[in-house]
Design a protein around this motif. Structure first.
Motif, PDB file in Angstrom:
ATOM      1  N   THR A  73      36.665  39.260  47.930  1.00 10.80           N
ATOM      2  CA  THR A  73      36.768  37.872  48.372  1.00 10.80           C
ATOM      3  C   THR A  73      37.438  36.973  47.338  1.00 10.80           C
ATOM      4  OG1 THR A  73      34.531  37.459  47.555  1.00 10.80           O
ATOM      5  CG2 THR A  73      34.772  38.034  49.893  1.00 10.80           C
ATOM      6  N   ALA A  74      37.675  37.501  46.143  1.00 13.78           N
ATOM      7  CA  ALA A  74      38.376  36.741  45.104  1.00 13.78           C
ATOM      8  C   ALA A  74      39.275  37.689  44.338  1.00 13.78           C
ATOM      9  CB  ALA A  74      37.383  36.061  44.158  1.00 13.78           C
ATOM     10  N   GLY A  75      40.436  37.200  43.937  1.00  7.30           N
ATOM     11  CA  GLY A  75      41.361  38.055  43.209  1.00  7.30           C
ATOM     12  C   GLY A  75      42.369  37.265  42.402  1.00  7.30           C
ATOM     13  N   LEU A  76      42.857  37.889  41.353  1.00  9.18           N
ATOM     14  CA  LEU A  76      43.937  37.329  40.546  1.00  9.18           C
ATOM     15  C   LEU A  76      44.934  38.450  40.282  1.00  9.18           C
ATOM     16  CD1 LEU A  76      45.010  34.832  38.992  1.00  9.18           C
ATOM     17  CD2 LEU A  76      43.885  35.764  36.971  1.00  9.18           C
ATOM     18  N   VAL A  77      46.187  38.228  40.681  1.00  7.12           N
ATOM     19  CA  VAL A  77      47.236  39.230  40.556  1.00  7.12           C
ATOM     20  C   VAL A  77      48.268  38.700  39.557  1.00  7.12           C
ATOM     21  CG1 VAL A  77      48.982  40.580  41.771  1.00  7.12           C
ATOM     22  CG2 VAL A  77      46.865  39.925  42.942  1.00  7.12           C
ATOM     23  N   THR A  78      48.617  39.526  38.572  1.00  9.70           N
ATOM     24  CA  THR A  78      49.607  39.155  37.562  1.00  9.70           C
ATOM     25  C   THR A  78      50.841  40.018  37.724  1.00  9.70           C
ATOM     26  OG1 THR A  78      47.855  38.527  36.016  1.00  9.70           O
ATOM     27  CG2 THR A  78      50.052  38.875  35.097  1.00  9.70           C
ATOM     28  N   LEU A  79      52.003  39.376  37.801  1.00  9.20           N
ATOM     29  CA  LEU A  79      53.272  40.070  38.013  1.00  9.20           C
ATOM     30  C   LEU A  79      54.178  39.869  36.804  1.00  9.20           C
ATOM     31  CD1 LEU A  79      53.942  38.676  41.620  1.00  9.20           C
ATOM     32  CD2 LEU A  79      52.597  40.682  41.002  1.00  9.20           C
TER      33      LEU A  79
END
Length: 342
Positions: free
Chosen positions: A220-226
């Motif tokens: 339900t929560a996320g942080l994606v780093t590119l």
């Protein structure tokens, strides 16, 4: 022009139906045979409420040879409906994410190419005039090189309205699947389709405890780093973090750091803020830009004229690759690449 909506499963389906029924140039038909007959928010009950011509099956709709089709089913059911629509010769607008696997995405693109019809991915935010201004400012050289982007796309849990969003078999995932793609599409525009070299993701399900039944089994929560080839770093906060008392269902914003400036974009800024005393909730009067209407107009114009439409299926595939790489990173705990996640 005859336009069909296939499935009312997605939370955006009713919005599209309401916008289309107001157009005098559209003959609108729809089908939602997978709906629970007792559900007043779907199926014939919703069609009757909105005054939409309803058919009992997808096959019955496509037998009427609509010129354009909008697919708003559960995520994992997109492929079948898109392939059916393409085989019937209809241009297709498919709700995001385009699919939940790369093979399904490729099959959808191939089916539409073979049939000679458009496949458009539903990314309305790229039609925002303020985003067009941001893109111009970042590409005309006046702000210098783009160094980093922080994107936020938060909302309340969509499973509160449609329970299938909490079912991995139908949704393909949770907040990472649902909300990474909008920001990824804006990055796709700003970076001319360039893919990241590495993707790293963290996620949890703390915002929806199992006892509330809203998102059991998905994050339900996320942080994606590119990380991109020229060194640019982008982050995407894709969390379902808005409480029920929040004045809006969701929001989307970008902060772009360049060599000479800090440029910000807010897709849904308030026109007026305040407090609603009788309801004891914050009040938020939104601006008047209807991004869904702008997207539908682009799709229908392309369907009518035969011109190629954007964002197309390939844009949907590129953003899906980022999502799949994020899930691979969640599985391994390590950064991964978009090629390894296919």
């Amino acid at each position: 022009m005859k336009v069909a909506v296939l499935s009312f499963a997605h939370v955006h389906a009713a919005t599209y139906l309401e916008l289309l029924r107001e157009r005098s140039d559209i003959e609108l038909i729809a089908a939602d045979p997978d709906a629970d007959p007792a559900d007043p928010t779907r199926g014939k009950a919703l069609a009757d409420e909105l005054g939409i011509s309803y058919r009992s099956s997808y096959e019955a709709v496509l037998a009427e040879q609509p010129h354009a089709v909008i697919v708003t089913s559960e995520n994992t059911r997109h492929r079948h409906l898109v392939e059916q629509a393409a085989a019937a010769g209809a241009h297709v607008l498919c709700e995001k994410p385009l699919a939940t696997t790369e093979p399904d995405s490729r099959a959808m693109i191939d089916a539409c190419d073979k049939a000679g019809v458009n496949l458009m991915t539903a990314y309305p935010v790229r039609f925002h005039p303020a985003f067009a201004s941001l893109r111009h400012s970042l590409t005309d050289g006046s702000l210098g090189r783009l160094l980093s982007v922080h994107g936020v796309n938060n909302s309340s849990p969509p499973a509160l309205e449609r329970s299938w969003f909490s079912d991995p078999a139908l949704a393909g995932g949770g907040a990472v699947m649902d909300h990474t793609v909008h920001i990824a599409d804006l990055l796709d525009v700003l970076l001319d389709g360039e893919q990241p070299t590495h993707v790293y993701a963290v996620a949890n399900d703390h915002l929806s405890p199992a006892h509330d039944g809203t998102a059991e089994g998905v994050e339900t929560a996320g942080l994606v780093t590119l990380t991109y080839p020229r060194g640019l770093i982008a982050t995407i906060d894709c969390s379902w973090s808005h409480p029920a008392t929040h004045p809006t269902w969701g929001g989307l914003s970008l902060i772009c750091v360049t060599e000479r400036a800090l440029a910000e974009f807010d897709a849904f800024p308030p026109l007026l803020t305040g407090y609603n005393t009788p309801q004891t909730t914050p009040r938020w009067e939104p601006t008047t830009i209807d991004l869904n209407a702008a997207m539908l107009n682009t799709f229908l114009t392309a369907a009518r004229t035969g011109q190629r439409v954007h964002p197309d299926g390939h844009a949907g595939l590129r953003t899906l690759r980022i999502v799949l790489a994020a899930y691979e990173s969640l599985r391994t705990g390590q950064p991964t690449t978009t090629s390894r996640a296919t």
